[in-house]
Motif scaffolding. Structure first.
Motif, PDB file in Angstrom:
ATOM      1  N   GLU A 131       0.817  -1.209   0.000  1.00  0.00           N
ATOM      2  CA  GLU A 131       0.000   0.000   0.000  1.00  0.00           C
ATOM      3  C   GLU A 131       0.855   1.266   0.000  1.00  0.00           C
ATOM      4  O   GLU A 131       0.378   2.345  -0.371  1.00  0.00           O
ATOM      5  CB  GLU A 131      -0.925  -0.001   1.217  1.00  0.00           C
ATOM      6  CG  GLU A 131      -1.971  -1.109   1.193  1.00  0.00           C
ATOM      7  CD  GLU A 131      -2.828  -1.137   2.440  1.00  0.00           C
ATOM      8  OE1 GLU A 131      -2.596  -0.273   3.321  1.00  0.00           O
ATOM      9  OE2 GLU A 131      -3.724  -1.994   2.539  1.00  0.00           O
ATOM     10  N   ASN A 132       2.117   1.119   0.417  1.00  0.00           N
ATOM     11  CA  ASN A 132       3.007   2.280   0.509  1.00  0.00           C
ATOM     12  C   ASN A 132       4.081   2.301  -0.577  1.00  0.00           C
ATOM     13  O   ASN A 132       4.996   3.115  -0.514  1.00  0.00           O
ATOM     14  CB  ASN A 132       3.664   2.298   1.893  1.00  0.00           C
ATOM     15  CG  ASN A 132       2.650   2.422   3.015  1.00  0.00           C
ATOM     16  OD1 ASN A 132       1.784   3.287   2.983  1.00  0.00           O
ATOM     17  ND2 ASN A 132       2.732   1.541   4.002  1.00  0.00           N
ATOM     18  N   ILE A 133       3.968   1.398  -1.545  1.00  0.00           N
ATOM     19  CA  ILE A 133       4.923   1.378  -2.658  1.00  0.00           C
ATOM     20  C   ILE A 133       4.143   1.469  -3.966  1.00  0.00           C
ATOM     21  O   ILE A 133       3.356   0.583  -4.282  1.00  0.00           O
ATOM     22  CB  ILE A 133       5.775   0.100  -2.644  1.00  0.00           C
ATOM     23  CG1 ILE A 133       6.582  -0.011  -1.353  1.00  0.00           C
ATOM     24  CG2 ILE A 133       6.715   0.070  -3.855  1.00  0.00           C
ATOM     25  CD1 ILE A 133       7.432  -1.276  -1.252  1.00  0.00           C
ATOM     26  N   GLU A 134       4.351   2.526  -4.703  1.00  0.00           N
ATOM     27  CA  GLU A 134       3.611   2.710  -5.940  1.00  0.00           C
ATOM     28  C   GLU A 134       4.398   2.202  -7.151  1.00  0.00           C
ATOM     29  O   GLU A 134       5.621   2.020  -7.085  1.00  0.00           O
ATOM     30  CB  GLU A 134       3.256   4.174  -6.142  1.00  0.00           C
ATOM     31  CG  GLU A 134       4.453   5.085  -6.376  1.00  0.00           C
ATOM     32  CD  GLU A 134       4.034   6.513  -6.675  1.00  0.00           C
ATOM     33  OE1 GLU A 134       3.637   6.783  -7.828  1.00  0.00           O
ATOM     34  OE2 GLU A 134       4.111   7.350  -5.755  1.00  0.00           O
ATOM     35  N   THR A 135       3.674   1.948  -8.218  1.00  0.00           N
ATOM     36  CA  THR A 135       4.304   1.588  -9.484  1.00  0.00           C
ATOM     37  C   THR A 135       4.591   2.881 -10.218  1.00  0.00           C
ATOM     38  O   THR A 135       3.667   3.632 -10.562  1.00  0.00           O
ATOM     39  CB  THR A 135       3.370   0.693 -10.328  1.00  0.00           C
ATOM     40  OG1 THR A 135       2.996  -0.456  -9.560  1.00  0.00           O
ATOM     41  CG2 THR A 135       4.059   0.247 -11.601  1.00  0.00           C
ATOM     42  N   LEU A 136       5.855   3.182 -10.460  1.00  0.00           N
ATOM     43  CA  LEU A 136       6.255   4.460 -11.033  1.00  0.00           C
ATOM     44  C   LEU A 136       5.944   4.510 -12.530  1.00  0.00           C
ATOM     45  O   LEU A 136       6.216   3.561 -13.265  1.00  0.00           O
ATOM     46  CB  LEU A 136       7.747   4.692 -10.794  1.00  0.00           C
ATOM     47  CG  LEU A 136       8.205   4.612  -9.325  1.00  0.00           C
ATOM     48  CD1 LEU A 136       9.696   4.854  -9.225  1.00  0.00           C
ATOM     49  CD2 LEU A 136       7.431   5.610  -8.464  1.00  0.00           C
ATOM     50  N   LYS A 137       5.428   5.627 -12.967  1.00  0.00           N
ATOM     51  CA  LYS A 137       4.948   5.763 -14.350  1.00  0.00           C
ATOM     52  C   LYS A 137       6.067   5.733 -15.383  1.00  0.00           C
ATOM     53  O   LYS A 137       5.842   5.375 -16.534  1.00  0.00           O
ATOM     54  CB  LYS A 137       4.157   7.066 -14.502  1.00  0.00           C
ATOM     55  CG  LYS A 137       2.895   7.128 -13.639  1.00  0.00           C
ATOM     56  CD  LYS A 137       1.943   5.996 -13.972  1.00  0.00           C
ATOM     57  CE  LYS A 137       0.662   6.083 -13.151  1.00  0.00           C
ATOM     58  NZ  LYS A 137      -0.246   4.933 -13.413  1.00  0.00           N
ATOM     59  N   ASN A 138       7.276   6.072 -14.971  1.00  0.00           N
ATOM     60  CA  ASN A 138       8.368   6.181 -15.941  1.00  0.00           C
ATOM     61  C   ASN A 138       9.280   4.959 -15.965  1.00  0.00           C
ATOM     62  O   ASN A 138      10.262   4.929 -16.700  1.00  0.00           O
ATOM     63  CB  ASN A 138       9.225   7.401 -15.608  1.00  0.00           C
ATOM     64  CG  ASN A 138       9.866   7.294 -14.228  1.00  0.00           C
ATOM     65  OD1 ASN A 138       9.171   7.204 -13.227  1.00  0.00           O
ATOM     66  ND2 ASN A 138      11.189   7.289 -14.175  1.00  0.00           N
ATOM     67  N   VAL A 139       8.973   3.938 -15.171  1.00  0.00           N
ATOM     68  CA  VAL A 139       9.852   2.771 -15.038  1.00  0.00           C
ATOM     69  C   VAL A 139       9.230   1.551 -15.708  1.00  0.00           C
ATOM     70  O   VAL A 139       8.021   1.330 -15.610  1.00  0.00           O
ATOM     71  CB  VAL A 139      10.117   2.465 -13.545  1.00  0.00           C
ATOM     72  CG1 VAL A 139      10.922   1.176 -13.380  1.00  0.00           C
ATOM     73  CG2 VAL A 139      10.843   3.633 -12.884  1.00  0.00           C
TER      74      VAL A 139
END
Length: 389
Positions: free
Chosen positions: A258-266
């Motif tokens: 819940e505290n780790i997002e999937t980064l849009k640029n990776v």
């Protein structure tokens, strides 16, 4: 000292019991490289890297098949094997990885270290960094095996967004750059290998549920016990929540997600594994021709387990297929994250691309210990694909 002796025991046993087992590579179509950023490999629970003395005896990456890093470097890739705490939490390991990559002193953060009751600062890598340059122009590709997957995901989160808790607890001039965030564009791709994104049901199973009877089963139980011993919590006064074992319980892994997002640029890739086969009753049992003797017992127990966690998560039949330590479904992607099956013609950033399930146990993508796997071609194809993006 006890951990080093334990590793030595496992190595000696492996030398005596190792048997060859080949794995055909999944051929990924290649093309002209568009990048050749550095590849940083991060080991899992109870693992080791190039900073550790045992790496020269038996490299974590390659095992008895030879140092995978050396091989890949000879093929034109720029690869490095990081060394993080064998039983450290995802947070602590991410802080250690950052210090190695930036050539700095490990800073676990004022708020974190005070709350978790351990020293704030760790090893000094200023004179011995893992790589020579890392920034938005000199990006890196991160690969994490097993709990190394949680480690690289935590690092990406801190690189992108920093830590509000650390910012509030620390004066600006004392705050580590890691906790300031704003560096999401320093990471090009992130690949997880047999990683327990959503935890593992192995931690929910009563170890006495399957009593060993035959000599072979007693050997399997003994070796499984060695692995369990290697993964015990740190005994240095820190709180129980600050270790890898805690993070791998399903409830705790889901909370961390819940505290780790999937980064849009990776670019994101995951490689799940399986060394189990379906039984007539729908459960799974270990294929012992592919499952390390270390994992036969746990593969058997996980293959027939269903239950409910303390916080109510239902571990149903879809969790029974496994690689001996991690449920195959858990290694696909974090629950709730955008994901799809890998399609070479449609690879985008900001979404988990799930690679074909690798036919091998939890150690197969390391090169195997008792069951040797030649993974060199597999990684050549994987890294080539990333460089061609």
């Amino acid at each position: 000292m006890k951990k080093v002796k334990l590793i030595s025991v496992i190595i000696c046993v492996a030398v005596l019991l190792s048997a060859c087992s080949s794995q055909p590579a999944v051929k990924i179509e290649t093309g002209n490289w568009n990048t050749n950023y550095k590849f940083v490999f991060v080991h899992g629970l109870s693992g080791w890297g190039s900073y550790d003395s045992q790496y020269k005896i038996m490299p974590y990456w390659g095992m008895f098949g030879g140092d995978l890093m050396n091989y890949l470097n000879e093929q034109g890739y720029d690869c490095y094997a990081a060394s993080v705490s064998p039983q450290g939490s995802a947070w602590d390991r991410a802080c250690e990885l950052y210090a190695q990559l930036t050539g700095s002193i490990v800073d676990y953060g004022r708020e974190h270290s005070e709350r978790c009751k351990h020293e704030r600062f760790g090893t000094d890598y200023r004179e011995n960094p893992l790589i020579d340059k890392w920034d938005s122009e000199n990006k890196i590709n991160l690969l994490g095996h097993s709990f190394g997957g949680a480690t690289v995901r935590m690092l990406s989160q801190l690189m992108a967004n920093g830590s509000e808790a650390e910012k509030k607890a620390t004066d600006e001039e004392e705050l580590s750059d890691l906790f300031k965030g704003g560096k999401a564009d320093w990471i090009y791709s992130l690949t997880t290998l047999a990683a327990p994104h959503n935890g593992t049901s192995a931690y929910n199973i009563d170890s006495d549920a399957d009593k060993p009877e035959s000599f072979k089963e007693r050997v399997q139980t003994f070796l499984s016990g060695l692995v369990s011993l290697a993964g015990k919590d740190n005994d240095d006064g820190r709180i129980k929540e600050d270790n890898a074992s805690y993070d791998m319980y399903i409830d705790n892994a889901l909370e961390m997600n819940e505290n780790i997002e999937t980064l849009k640029n990776v670019y994101y890739f995951s490689v799940p594994c399986t060394s189990t086969l379906p039984a007539d009753d729908g459960t799974y049992y270990p294929d012992e021709s592919k499952t390390e003797i270390l994992y036969v017992k746990s593969a058997k127990l996980m293959g027939k387990y269903t239950g409910v966690t303390e916080k109510g998560f239902v571990i149903d039949e879809s969790w029974q297929q496994n690689d001996g330590l991690v449920n195959t479904i858990s290694a696909t992607a974090p629950i709730g994250a955008e994901q799809k099956e890998y399609d070479k013609n449609n690879v985008k950033t900001g979404i988990w691309n799930i690679m074909p399930t690798y036919d091998g146990d939890h150690m197969s993508l390391q090169g195997g210990m008792f069951k040797k796997n030649d993974v060199r071609e597999y990684y050549l194809n994987l890294l080539d694909m990333i460089n061609c993006l």
